[in-house]
Design an enzyme around this catalytic site. Sequence first.
Site, PDB file in Angstrom:
ATOM      1  N   GLU A  10      38.464 -19.306  94.601  1.00 43.60           N
ATOM      2  CA  GLU A  10      39.378 -18.188  94.330  1.00 43.60           C
ATOM      3  C   GLU A  10      39.019 -17.486  93.019  1.00 43.60           C
ATOM      4  O   GLU A  10      39.897 -17.087  92.249  1.00 43.60           O
ATOM      5  CB  GLU A  10      40.835 -18.698  94.265  1.00 43.60           C
ATOM      6  CG  GLU A  10      41.237 -19.550  95.451  1.00 43.60           C
ATOM      7  CD  GLU A  10      42.725 -19.894  95.495  1.00 43.60           C
ATOM      8  OE1 GLU A  10      43.521 -19.311  94.742  1.00 43.60           O
ATOM      9  OE2 GLU A  10      43.087 -20.773  96.308  1.00 43.60           O
ATOM     10  N   LEU A  11      37.742 -17.317  92.767  1.00 43.75           N
ATOM     11  CA  LEU A  11      37.308 -16.872  91.440  1.00 43.75           C
ATOM     12  C   LEU A  11      37.819 -15.470  91.078  1.00 43.75           C
ATOM     13  O   LEU A  11      37.690 -14.515  91.850  1.00 43.75           O
ATOM     14  CB  LEU A  11      35.772 -16.895  91.389  1.00 43.75           C
ATOM     15  CG  LEU A  11      35.108 -16.457  90.093  1.00 43.75           C
ATOM     16  CD1 LEU A  11      35.496 -17.362  88.924  1.00 43.75           C
ATOM     17  CD2 LEU A  11      33.581 -16.423  90.246  1.00 43.75           C
TER      18      LEU A  11
END
Length: 339
Positions: free
Chosen positions: A257-258
Amino acid sequence: MRITLYAATLLLVVPAATAQLNVWARIAGKQYFGSATDNYELADKPYFKQLSNTLDFAQITPSNSMKWFATEPERGNFTFAGGEEIVAFAKKNRQLVRGHTCVWHSQLAPWVEAGNFDNATLSTIVRDHSYNLVRNFRGDFTHDKSTGMSSTAFNEDGTFRETVFYKTIGPSYIDIAFHAARKADPKAKLYINDYNIDGLGPKSTGVINLVKQLKKNKVPIDGIGVQGHLIVGHVPTTIKENLQAFADLGVDVAITELDIRMTLPVTPELLEQQKKDYQTVIAACRAVKKCIGVTIWDWTDKYSWVPGVFDGEGAALPWDEDLKKKPAYDGIVDGFTKL
Ligand SMILES: *[C@@H]1O[C@H](CO)[C@@H](O)[C@H](O)[C@H]1NC(C)=O
Ligand SMILES: *[C@@H]1O[C@H](CO)[C@@H](O)[C@H](O)[C@H]1NC(C)=O
């Protein structure tokens, strides 16, 4: 030295025009570079077009439409249409799908807490929810077949978060979800997914101990998802060591989920720092063989969750609100390519 020559050869054969994120991820030995998306965003034509571009994105995660509130809004009433729309989009583009997520205390359907269920009943509810969700999408979590299983199970100090699941069932709610998901789709890779486990620290140690315990108890776990919700200028220095420590448990690792947010307003200095920070994270994944891929939590600031949740912060993604590439884009490329 061999590695140097290999990379140099590849640099020669990849024309600059195709030097896009997923292209570089594959050259670096990763399975994919991908993005999260939400259903309503697909109506935005320029957005739709870029999300379909497999040179940048070979993998999609539905950011909301497979969560509990969206998939079982009433007990036993399963609604998968939102998730199915995202899967159909990805399939059309031959993109991989990561599921998201079976059990999470947030964005939960209200009935799950309001019901004050006892241990046995809530255990059945967790089992049924995980089974039905993964069963419905059986075979859709393509290729690497990954699904986030249980999100944010821990407090910052590495103790279990006092969610309705933990309080009622105890830590075995995680076992229940994993067993149900494995039964629903034996080929899907099952991940535990959490935030603030990017660098070494007590929370990361909590995950390591959990995975050891799960393996000891023969609970089917295939990977650890490191969410990667980070802050410009504050990226942990131990990301690579941490990813390696996870990989050393014998599981895959993914950055799921950068995004790297900043305090607004945007300045050239912050954008430069953000570029470096993206490079640092990507280089860490690149360096760890079992880090299979990276997903950004949407790709344009236009649809980032950050401003809605962190007051005065934003601009966390590699494309700005006008869908123009920011220096962070080149930072990702640098992370995959610079020796
Ligand atoms: C499912 O939803 C429908 C329509 O909202 C409702 O009539 C039905 O009672 C629900 N079933 C359960 C098991 O909650
Ligand atoms: C819930 O039930 C299981 C199975 O009987 C048991 O192992 C567990 O300790 C119980 N959890 C709590 C919080 O009482």
